[in-house]
Design a protein around this motif. Sequence first.
Motif, PDB file in Angstrom:
ATOM      1  N   LYS A  39       0.810  -1.222   0.000  1.00  0.00           N
ATOM      2  CA  LYS A  39       0.000   0.000   0.000  1.00  0.00           C
ATOM      3  C   LYS A  39       0.838   1.264   0.000  1.00  0.00           C
ATOM      4  O   LYS A  39       0.338   2.345  -0.301  1.00  0.00           O
ATOM      5  CB  LYS A  39      -0.938   0.000   1.212  1.00  0.00           C
ATOM      6  N   LYS A  40       2.113   1.152   0.379  1.00  0.00           N
ATOM      7  CA  LYS A  40       2.979   2.324   0.414  1.00  0.00           C
ATOM      8  C   LYS A  40       4.416   1.888   0.151  1.00  0.00           C
ATOM      9  O   LYS A  40       4.776   0.724   0.353  1.00  0.00           O
ATOM     10  CB  LYS A  40       2.879   3.025   1.773  1.00  0.00           C
ATOM     11  N   PRO A  41       5.257   2.816  -0.300  1.00  0.00           N
ATOM     12  CA  PRO A  41       6.688   2.506  -0.450  1.00  0.00           C
ATOM     13  C   PRO A  41       7.395   2.675   0.881  1.00  0.00           C
ATOM     14  O   PRO A  41       6.942   3.396   1.756  1.00  0.00           O
ATOM     15  CB  PRO A  41       7.152   3.563  -1.456  1.00  0.00           C
ATOM     16  N   HIS A  42       8.544   2.020   1.032  1.00  0.00           N
ATOM     17  CA  HIS A  42       9.353   2.197   2.237  1.00  0.00           C
ATOM     18  C   HIS A  42      10.266   3.417   2.129  1.00  0.00           C
ATOM     19  O   HIS A  42      10.790   3.880   3.137  1.00  0.00           O
ATOM     20  CB  HIS A  42      10.232   0.960   2.481  1.00  0.00           C
ATOM     21  N   PHE A  43      10.461   3.908   0.893  1.00  0.00           N
ATOM     22  CA  PHE A  43      11.405   4.998   0.663  1.00  0.00           C
ATOM     23  C   PHE A  43      10.799   6.042  -0.253  1.00  0.00           C
ATOM     24  O   PHE A  43      10.048   5.725  -1.176  1.00  0.00           O
ATOM     25  CB  PHE A  43      12.688   4.476  -0.003  1.00  0.00           C
ATOM     26  N   LEU A  44      11.159   7.284   0.001  1.00  0.00           N
ATOM     27  CA  LEU A  44      10.867   8.371  -0.924  1.00  0.00           C
ATOM     28  C   LEU A  44      12.114   9.232  -1.039  1.00  0.00           C
ATOM     29  O   LEU A  44      12.739   9.584  -0.026  1.00  0.00           O
ATOM     30  CB  LEU A  44       9.713   9.243  -0.433  1.00  0.00           C
ATOM     31  N   ALA A  45      12.479   9.547  -2.262  1.00  0.00           N
ATOM     32  CA  ALA A  45      13.582  10.472  -2.515  1.00  0.00           C
ATOM     33  C   ALA A  45      13.039  11.559  -3.433  1.00  0.00           C
ATOM     34  O   ALA A  45      12.569  11.264  -4.540  1.00  0.00           O
ATOM     35  CB  ALA A  45      14.756   9.750  -3.161  1.00  0.00           C
ATOM     36  N   GLU A  94       9.468 -10.873   1.666  1.00  0.00           N
ATOM     37  CA  GLU A  94       8.944  -9.512   1.639  1.00  0.00           C
ATOM     38  C   GLU A  94       9.923  -8.597   0.901  1.00  0.00           C
ATOM     39  O   GLU A  94      11.137  -8.732   1.057  1.00  0.00           O
ATOM     40  CB  GLU A  94       8.742  -8.979   3.062  1.00  0.00           C
ATOM     41  N   TRP A  95       9.368  -7.670   0.130  1.00  0.00           N
ATOM     42  CA  TRP A  95      10.178  -6.693  -0.588  1.00  0.00           C
ATOM     43  C   TRP A  95      10.286  -5.400   0.225  1.00  0.00           C
ATOM     44  O   TRP A  95       9.299  -4.921   0.771  1.00  0.00           O
ATOM     45  CB  TRP A  95       9.544  -6.360  -1.929  1.00  0.00           C
ATOM     46  N   VAL A  96      11.498  -4.833   0.246  1.00  0.00           N
ATOM     47  CA  VAL A  96      11.721  -3.522   0.859  1.00  0.00           C
ATOM     48  C   VAL A  96      12.537  -2.695  -0.146  1.00  0.00           C
ATOM     49  O   VAL A  96      13.732  -2.884  -0.269  1.00  0.00           O
ATOM     50  CB  VAL A  96      12.514  -3.644   2.181  1.00  0.00           C
ATOM     51  N   THR A  97      11.939  -1.840  -0.923  1.00  0.00           N
ATOM     52  CA  THR A  97      10.523  -1.640  -1.077  1.00  0.00           C
ATOM     53  C   THR A  97      10.047  -2.462  -2.265  1.00  0.00           C
ATOM     54  O   THR A  97      10.863  -2.914  -3.079  1.00  0.00           O
ATOM     55  CB  THR A  97      10.200  -0.160  -1.236  1.00  0.00           C
ATOM     56  N   HIS A  98       8.749  -2.630  -2.391  1.00  0.00           N
ATOM     57  CA  HIS A  98       8.236  -3.447  -3.484  1.00  0.00           C
ATOM     58  C   HIS A  98       8.636  -2.846  -4.832  1.00  0.00           C
ATOM     59  O   HIS A  98       8.526  -1.629  -5.037  1.00  0.00           O
ATOM     60  CB  HIS A  98       6.709  -3.562  -3.387  1.00  0.00           C
ATOM     61  N   PRO A  99       9.121  -3.671  -5.777  1.00  0.00           N
ATOM     62  CA  PRO A  99       9.631  -3.145  -7.052  1.00  0.00           C
ATOM     63  C   PRO A  99       8.636  -2.313  -7.850  1.00  0.00           C
ATOM     64  O   PRO A  99       9.048  -1.451  -8.630  1.00  0.00           O
ATOM     65  CB  PRO A  99      10.024  -4.418  -7.817  1.00  0.00           C
ATOM     66  N   LEU A 102      15.482  12.791   1.738  1.00  0.00           N
ATOM     67  CA  LEU A 102      15.403  11.339   1.921  1.00  0.00           C
ATOM     68  C   LEU A 102      14.428  10.970   3.025  1.00  0.00           C
ATOM     69  O   LEU A 102      14.620  11.362   4.186  1.00  0.00           O
ATOM     70  CB  LEU A 102      16.786  10.783   2.275  1.00  0.00           C
ATOM     71  N   TYR A 103      13.415  10.205   2.677  1.00  0.00           N
ATOM     72  CA  TYR A 103      12.385   9.777   3.624  1.00  0.00           C
ATOM     73  C   TYR A 103      12.386   8.259   3.772  1.00  0.00           C
ATOM     74  O   TYR A 103      12.580   7.522   2.798  1.00  0.00           O
ATOM     75  CB  TYR A 103      11.000  10.198   3.139  1.00  0.00           C
ATOM     76  N   LEU A 104      12.132   7.803   5.004  1.00  0.00           N
ATOM     77  CA  LEU A 104      11.828   6.403   5.294  1.00  0.00           C
ATOM     78  C   LEU A 104      10.384   6.309   5.744  1.00  0.00           C
ATOM     79  O   LEU A 104       9.899   7.167   6.489  1.00  0.00           O
ATOM     80  CB  LEU A 104      12.737   5.861   6.396  1.00  0.00           C
ATOM     81  N   TRP A 105       9.718   5.231   5.334  1.00  0.00           N
ATOM     82  CA  TRP A 105       8.296   5.082   5.639  1.00  0.00           C
ATOM     83  C   TRP A 105       8.072   3.724   6.295  1.00  0.00           C
ATOM     84  O   TRP A 105       8.092   2.694   5.621  1.00  0.00           O
ATOM     85  CB  TRP A 105       7.466   5.202   4.368  1.00  0.00           C
ATOM     86  N   LYS A 106       7.874   3.735   7.595  1.00  0.00           N
ATOM     87  CA  LYS A 106       7.584   2.491   8.305  1.00  0.00           C
ATOM     88  C   LYS A 106       6.229   1.942   7.873  1.00  0.00           C
ATOM     89  O   LYS A 106       5.299   2.700   7.603  1.00  0.00           O
ATOM     90  CB  LYS A 106       7.593   2.725   9.820  1.00  0.00           C
ATOM     91  N   GLU A 107       6.134   0.619   7.860  1.00  0.00           N
ATOM     92  CA  GLU A 107       4.915  -0.024   7.370  1.00  0.00           C
ATOM     93  C   GLU A 107       3.695   0.305   8.220  1.00  0.00           C
ATOM     94  O   GLU A 107       2.570   0.316   7.731  1.00  0.00           O
ATOM     95  CB  GLU A 107       5.140  -1.535   7.302  1.00  0.00           C
ATOM     96  N   ASN A 108       3.902   0.566   9.512  1.00  0.00           N
ATOM     97  CA  ASN A 108       2.768   0.818  10.403  1.00  0.00           C
ATOM     98  C   ASN A 108       2.536   2.300  10.673  1.00  0.00           C
ATOM     99  O   ASN A 108       1.751   2.660  11.543  1.00  0.00           O
ATOM    100  CB  ASN A 108       2.982   0.092  11.750  1.00  0.00           C
ATOM    101  N   GLU A 109       3.230   3.176   9.920  1.00  0.00           N
ATOM    102  CA  GLU A 109       3.089   4.614  10.132  1.00  0.00           C
ATOM    103  C   GLU A 109       2.285   5.238   8.999  1.00  0.00           C
ATOM    104  O   GLU A 109       2.392   4.837   7.842  1.00  0.00           O
ATOM    105  CB  GLU A 109       4.470   5.281  10.216  1.00  0.00           C
TER     106      GLU A 109
END
Length: 394
Positions: A86-92, A247-252, A347-354
């Motif tokens: 539902k969301k990426p783990h990373f944003l740049a 599990e993918w971090v982040t999904h391709p 640079l952003y990190l996105w936790k799965e539960n946030e």
Amino acid sequence: MISKYREQFNREFSAEKYARFQNILAEKAGMPADFRISESPVFLSNDFKNKLIAACESIIQQIKEMPDEELQKAVPDHCRVPGDTKKPHFLAIDFGICKNNKDEIEPQLIELQGFPSLFSFQEACEETLIEVFPFCKDLKTSMPKTEYIDYLREVIVGDENPENVILLEIYPEKQKTKVDFALTEKYLGIKTVCLTKIKKEGKKLFYENEGKLIPVNRIYNRVIFDELENLPDVKPGFDFRDEIDAEWVTHPNWFFKISKFILPKLKHHYIPKSYFLKDFPQDEKLEEYVLKPLFSFAGSGINLNPTKQDIDRISDKEHYIMQRKVSYEPLFKDINGEFSKAEIRMLYLWKENEEHPMLMDNIVRMTKVEMANVDFNKKDAIWIGSSMAFFVED
């Protein structure tokens, strides 16, 4: 931009300190960087930082509101990977540092990606800069190193044993970013594994370590799809399109979904107008736009001065965008009195539960020519290459 700190840095700078900075950084990673590291950080105002954050917050909110079916259109059918998230783990999110028609310095969005960047390297870079130039310690605004690494570990490793988490890349030893891989291994205790070395049994993936097959439960993915497609001789240990028990971090799929594909859909006064090439209005002036392929990486395929002939030669116009040009302002004075331009990546990190991602760090790319890619600069130029920003009071 903040003259007090610029002048202090330039006074304290020497070739010997630059060499020391590079040597300490290489010692921490166990190898030197294969890309050019700038001699200098940049010093930006908190006011400029607030503009960056306002733009990023707007972009993140717009992404969260985009229907999944709209984002899925970005993923080519032949590259679609099952088990999307539902969301990426990373944003740049990349911005040029520009000047508007009121002589105000402002950010202008260049591009963005739902793909990891140099999180580990930037932490080590900031730490080393502060060691060599101690006055920068008072300017540090990112979280303490232990908290930073803990946050990175929670996103990448999660609840898994680090032994069962891998950093996946194609021929990692040949990648320019391998210094970041080495630091990630050091910080998180995970292994870097080449895609060709993966073994697959049923839905389960394995890698070999000291003669033992180790199950892979979580993949920190650094494989870039368009690079894989351009390497027909690569024999992957598995097909990304397979159903796998990992599990993918982040999904391709997020490589495509958060890309230039969404630039025409984003609205903000720090976002230059963009169109898909197929929708480019006839009344827009061609000379005011840059032509970009949707899924290029590291600036490849960009045409800064497209002509009508260039556009007419493109048959798959849905795979290109036209983005209004922005002008990077030469603001960063070197020791010779010359000025560099720069762009900054948030640079952003996105936790799965946030619900919301966390801003972790930044990367600055300095240049003295039109493109931030250092390969376009003169070989003897200084104040060019990869760096970082400190944010301070005016």
